[in-house]
Design a protein around this motif. Structure first.
Motif, mmCIF file in Angstrom:
data_model
loop_
_atom_site.group_PDB
_atom_site.id
_atom_site.type_symbol
_atom_site.label_atom_id
_atom_site.label_comp_id
_atom_site.label_asym_id
_atom_site.label_seq_id
_atom_site.Cartn_x
_atom_site.Cartn_y
_atom_site.Cartn_z
ATOM 1 N N ASP A 161 -4.867 -5.872 16.566
ATOM 2 C CA ASP A 161 -6.003 -5.819 15.633
ATOM 3 C C ASP A 161 -6.374 -4.398 15.221
ATOM 4 O O ASP A 161 -7.410 -4.174 14.611
ATOM 5 C CB ASP A 161 -7.207 -6.570 16.191
ATOM 6 C CG ASP A 161 -7.824 -5.909 17.412
ATOM 7 O OD1 ASP A 161 -7.265 -4.914 17.925
ATOM 8 O OD2 ASP A 161 -8.879 -6.388 17.872
ATOM 9 N N GLY A 162 -5.524 -3.414 15.538
ATOM 10 C CA GLY A 162 -5.696 -2.070 15.003
ATOM 11 C C GLY A 162 -6.364 -1.051 15.897
ATOM 12 O O GLY A 162 -6.544 0.097 15.483
ATOM 13 N N ARG A 210 -10.217 2.179 13.644
ATOM 14 C CA ARG A 210 -9.134 1.184 13.701
ATOM 15 C C ARG A 210 -8.135 1.402 12.579
ATOM 16 O O ARG A 210 -8.473 1.854 11.489
ATOM 17 C CB ARG A 210 -9.694 -0.227 13.596
ATOM 18 C CG ARG A 210 -10.394 -0.666 14.848
ATOM 19 C CD ARG A 210 -10.812 -2.122 14.752
ATOM 20 N NE ARG A 210 -11.624 -2.450 15.905
ATOM 21 C CZ ARG A 210 -11.433 -3.507 16.667
ATOM 22 N NH1 ARG A 210 -10.472 -4.351 16.386
ATOM 23 N NH2 ARG A 210 -12.215 -3.732 17.696
ATOM 24 N N MET A 211 -6.918 0.970 12.850
ATOM 25 C CA MET A 211 -5.863 0.985 11.855
ATOM 26 C C MET A 211 -5.996 -0.288 11.006
ATOM 27 O O MET A 211 -6.443 -1.325 11.486
ATOM 28 C CB MET A 211 -4.486 0.985 12.529
ATOM 29 C CG MET A 211 -4.227 2.169 13.460
ATOM 30 S SD MET A 211 -4.082 3.744 12.586
ATOM 31 C CE MET A 211 -5.688 4.477 12.938
ATOM 32 N N ASP A 212 -5.577 -0.185 9.752
ATOM 33 C CA ASP A 212 -5.545 -1.365 8.895
ATOM 34 C C ASP A 212 -4.336 -2.233 9.224
ATOM 35 O O ASP A 212 -4.360 -3.447 9.031
ATOM 36 C CB ASP A 212 -5.491 -0.949 7.420
ATOM 37 C CG ASP A 212 -6.740 -0.215 7.000
ATOM 38 O OD1 ASP A 212 -7.846 -0.743 7.223
ATOM 39 O OD2 ASP A 212 -6.621 0.908 6.456
ATOM 40 N N ARG A 213 -3.276 -1.601 9.712
ATOM 41 C CA ARG A 213 -2.045 -2.304 10.064
ATOM 42 C C ARG A 213 -1.378 -1.541 11.190
ATOM 43 O O ARG A 213 -1.440 -0.314 11.232
ATOM 44 C CB ARG A 213 -1.119 -2.341 8.851
ATOM 45 C CG ARG A 213 0.204 -3.010 9.006
ATOM 46 C CD ARG A 213 0.149 -4.528 8.950
ATOM 47 N NE ARG A 213 -0.626 -5.058 7.861
ATOM 48 C CZ ARG A 213 -0.163 -5.387 6.652
ATOM 49 N NH1 ARG A 213 1.100 -5.235 6.376
ATOM 50 N NH2 ARG A 213 -0.977 -5.856 5.734
ATOM 51 N N ARG A 234 -10.396 7.559 2.349
ATOM 52 C CA ARG A 234 -10.441 6.148 1.964
ATOM 53 C C ARG A 234 -9.057 5.504 1.972
ATOM 54 O O ARG A 234 -8.864 4.404 1.472
ATOM 55 C CB ARG A 234 -11.076 6.003 0.585
ATOM 56 C CG ARG A 234 -12.532 6.446 0.545
ATOM 57 C CD ARG A 234 -13.140 6.311 -0.834
ATOM 58 N NE ARG A 234 -12.413 6.985 -1.900
ATOM 59 C CZ ARG A 234 -12.525 8.279 -2.207
ATOM 60 N NH1 ARG A 234 -13.346 9.037 -1.534
ATOM 61 N NH2 ARG A 234 -11.822 8.813 -3.190
ATOM 62 N N GLU A 239 0.827 -1.210 0.000
ATOM 63 C CA GLU A 239 0.000 0.000 0.000
ATOM 64 C C GLU A 239 0.865 1.264 0.000
ATOM 65 O O GLU A 239 0.503 2.269 -0.612
ATOM 66 C CB GLU A 239 -0.932 0.016 1.225
ATOM 67 C CG GLU A 239 -1.966 -1.085 1.226
ATOM 68 C CD GLU A 239 -1.472 -2.422 1.787
ATOM 69 O OE1 GLU A 239 -2.281 -3.358 1.816
ATOM 70 O OE2 GLU A 239 -0.293 -2.536 2.197
ATOM 71 N N PHE A 286 -5.320 3.914 3.283
ATOM 72 C CA PHE A 286 -4.876 2.814 4.138
ATOM 73 C C PHE A 286 -4.308 3.418 5.414
ATOM 74 O O PHE A 286 -3.506 4.348 5.365
ATOM 75 C CB PHE A 286 -3.810 2.001 3.387
ATOM 76 C CG PHE A 286 -3.450 0.706 4.029
ATOM 77 C CD1 PHE A 286 -4.280 -0.395 3.903
ATOM 78 C CD2 PHE A 286 -2.268 0.571 4.742
ATOM 79 C CE1 PHE A 286 -3.939 -1.611 4.488
ATOM 80 C CE2 PHE A 286 -1.931 -0.633 5.325
ATOM 81 C CZ PHE A 286 -2.757 -1.729 5.200
ATOM 82 N N ARG A 287 -4.708 2.892 6.575
ATOM 83 C CA ARG A 287 -4.335 3.452 7.877
ATOM 84 C C ARG A 287 -3.273 2.579 8.537
ATOM 85 O O ARG A 287 -3.518 1.398 8.811
ATOM 86 C CB ARG A 287 -5.563 3.552 8.766
ATOM 87 C CG ARG A 287 -6.654 4.433 8.170
ATOM 88 C CD ARG A 287 -7.942 4.380 8.980
ATOM 89 N NE ARG A 287 -8.490 3.046 9.133
ATOM 90 C CZ ARG A 287 -9.378 2.488 8.313
ATOM 91 N NH1 ARG A 287 -9.837 3.159 7.271
ATOM 92 N NH2 ARG A 287 -9.827 1.269 8.527
#
Length: 167
Positions: free
Chosen positions: A115-116, A160-163, A136, A29, A138-139
């Motif tokens: 899990d973010g 939440r974070m994506d990663r 939109r 990403e 990626f976090r």
């Protein structure tokens, strides 16, 4: 957490920061991102000075600026940051970057879960920004290894974070 962060000596902080941002750079990403939002680090956060300069040479880098109760991202020239709200270095651009143009955002935090879930500094700037339907991207949450915890309370407005990447 802040006490543990401040207990890191400068070499530990720089090594951990290098590992964190190297892992960010390996994300598909990140490699695909044209516009990356990142932060100017406070003394107890992973150091961003080096990545600001490096990333700005290959993509559009935007940094947050707090304006009243809102946070907006502006184009970054690493050599032209000034101290703004809360003693944080901020960009001085005249036109904010639209949320829909940010492909990836790197978020600091006081603590994260695998899990973010993210615990911020308590003012909700990132949650409000990332909760905007126009955003939109990626976090990616970044933190030192000791900031990764098993559980954090979650409220309906928390994003939440994506990663989550630690160093």
């Amino acid at each position: 957490m802040r006490r543990l962060n401040r207990a890191l000596d400068s070499q530990q902080r720089l090594r951990a920061s290098a590992a964190i941002f190297s892992a960010v750079e390996r994300l598909p990403e990140f490699r695909a991102a044209r516009t990356v939002a990142v932060f100017a680090a406070l003394p107890d956060e992973p150091a961003t000075d080096e990545v600001l300069a490096r990333w700005a040479s290959t993509r559009r880098v935007v940094l947050p600026r707090v304006e009243d109760d809102a946070m907006r991202f502006y184009a970054c020239r690493p050599d032209a940051l000034v101290f703004g709200a809360f003693g944080i270095l901020e960009p001085q651009g005249e036109r904010p970057c639209p949320a829909g143009e940010i492909d990836l955002v790197v978020c600091p935090g006081v603590a994260f879960t695998a899990d973010g879930r993210r615990l911020g500094r308590g003012r909700g700037y990132y949650d409000r920004y990332l909760g905007d339907p126009a955003f939109r991207g990626f976090r990616v949450g970044v933190c030192y290894a000791h900031q990764l915890v098993d559980d954090l309370p979650v409220e309906p407005h928390d994003v939440r974070m994506d990663r989550v990447i630690t160093g």
